[in-house]
Scaffold this active site. Sequence first.
Site, PDB file in Angstrom:
ATOM      1  N   GLU A  49      -4.659  10.364   4.875  1.00 28.12           N
ATOM      2  CA  GLU A  49      -4.999  11.270   5.961  1.00 28.12           C
ATOM      3  C   GLU A  49      -3.904  12.311   6.158  1.00 28.12           C
ATOM      4  O   GLU A  49      -2.758  12.125   5.778  1.00 28.12           O
ATOM      5  CB  GLU A  49      -5.200  10.512   7.277  1.00 28.12           C
ATOM      6  CG  GLU A  49      -3.955  10.037   7.984  1.00 28.12           C
ATOM      7  CD  GLU A  49      -3.378   8.746   7.447  1.00 28.12           C
ATOM      8  OE1 GLU A  49      -2.138   8.673   7.291  1.00 28.12           O
ATOM      9  OE2 GLU A  49      -4.155   7.810   7.177  1.00 28.12           O
ATOM     10  N   ALA A  96      -5.984   9.250  21.538  1.00 26.64           N
ATOM     11  CA  ALA A  96      -5.774   9.283  22.989  1.00 26.64           C
ATOM     12  C   ALA A  96      -6.175  10.646  23.570  1.00 26.64           C
ATOM     13  O   ALA A  96      -5.380  11.312  24.233  1.00 26.64           O
ATOM     14  CB  ALA A  96      -4.319   8.946  23.325  1.00 26.64           C
ATOM     15  N   ASP A 102       0.810  -1.209   0.000  1.00 28.65           N
ATOM     16  CA  ASP A 102       0.000   0.000   0.000  1.00 28.65           C
ATOM     17  C   ASP A 102       0.850   1.268   0.000  1.00 28.65           C
ATOM     18  O   ASP A 102       0.491   2.269  -0.631  1.00 28.65           O
ATOM     19  CB  ASP A 102      -0.923   0.008   1.214  1.00 28.65           C
ATOM     20  CG  ASP A 102      -2.194  -0.792   0.978  1.00 28.65           C
ATOM     21  OD1 ASP A 102      -2.433  -1.220  -0.163  1.00 28.65           O
ATOM     22  OD2 ASP A 102      -2.948  -0.994   1.939  1.00 28.65           O
ATOM     23  N   TYR A 129      -4.698   4.634   9.413  1.00 29.12           N
ATOM     24  CA  TYR A 129      -4.411   5.171  10.738  1.00 29.12           C
ATOM     25  C   TYR A 129      -5.708   5.519  11.478  1.00 29.12           C
ATOM     26  O   TYR A 129      -5.845   5.294  12.683  1.00 29.12           O
ATOM     27  CB  TYR A 129      -3.522   6.402  10.585  1.00 29.12           C
ATOM     28  CG  TYR A 129      -2.833   6.887  11.833  1.00 29.12           C
ATOM     29  CD1 TYR A 129      -2.990   6.234  13.059  1.00 29.12           C
ATOM     30  CD2 TYR A 129      -2.006   8.002  11.793  1.00 29.12           C
ATOM     31  CE1 TYR A 129      -2.348   6.681  14.190  1.00 29.12           C
ATOM     32  CE2 TYR A 129      -1.359   8.457  12.920  1.00 29.12           C
ATOM     33  CZ  TYR A 129      -1.534   7.803  14.112  1.00 29.12           C
ATOM     34  OH  TYR A 129      -0.899   8.259  15.233  1.00 29.12           O
ATOM     35  N   ASN A 130      -6.674   6.068  10.761  1.00 31.60           N
ATOM     36  CA  ASN A 130      -7.949   6.434  11.366  1.00 31.60           C
ATOM     37  C   ASN A 130      -8.606   5.260  12.085  1.00 31.60           C
ATOM     38  O   ASN A 130      -9.090   5.389  13.212  1.00 31.60           O
ATOM     39  CB  ASN A 130      -8.875   6.974  10.276  1.00 31.60           C
ATOM     40  CG  ASN A 130     -10.296   7.167  10.753  1.00 31.60           C
ATOM     41  OD1 ASN A 130     -10.587   8.073  11.525  1.00 31.60           O
ATOM     42  ND2 ASN A 130     -11.196   6.310  10.274  1.00 31.60           N
TER      43      ASN A 130
END
Length: 251
Positions: free
Chosen positions: A112, A176, A41, A154-155
């Site tokens: 992103e 976080a 990817d 990542y999302n």
Amino acid sequence: MRISFRASTSPTALAAYAALSDRYGDCPIRQAEVIVALGGDGFMLTTLHETQTLELPVYGMNCGTIGFLMNAYAEEGLPDRLREAEETVINPLAMHAVSASGRDHHALAINEVSLLRAGPQAAKLRISVNGRERMPELICDGALVCTPAGSTAYNYSAHGPILPIGSEVLALTAMAAFRPRRWRGALLPMNAEVRFDVLEGAKRPVMADADSRSFRDVVRVDIRSEPTIRHRILFDPGHGLEERLTHEQFT
């Protein structure tokens, strides 16, 4: 069919390149009808960024470890697979970041744009959408804005939602979050313009990242969708991006 092959530097991808280019020929990219990217990817994203002005369709074959944007590798019948492939068109995000020194940074992101703390203390961010302040203070490890195509990357690891292709929605997801406690983020229309202001940047330094292009010590980051740039990605029938996004939610 005029095919231009591109391969990552991994031994598997280079061996695939040698076999496929010997069998089907390797057309110069500006004369090609389609690009075949051999890798994972990460290499697919690199290929899309580097060839975006050509607007050629890109068909990825997995020769890496991660292959959400890739098709299965096979040497046989490649021209038929390319002719039968389903096309998905996606638009990237445009990022404008300003560093503490006043320098401007511009980048595009297919997956992103993320802001991440760059020191021992949590980041402190102010969030505005379309010029209106929406959150005066978010204390967190970071935050990101992602496209539907990037929503499983990542999302998703940050517990953000998976967005269907064609949903015309962006996800704003916190990593976080400390204050507001456990705030996960928001869903925004595709045409929204998001601004992050970094508060106490000298004490709480923040870096911005757009598809692995990183910029340190940023004090402001503006993010919006870029509809004038179109990435054309090809998938085998029944294995398109929409199906993959749906399948991912049930695994």
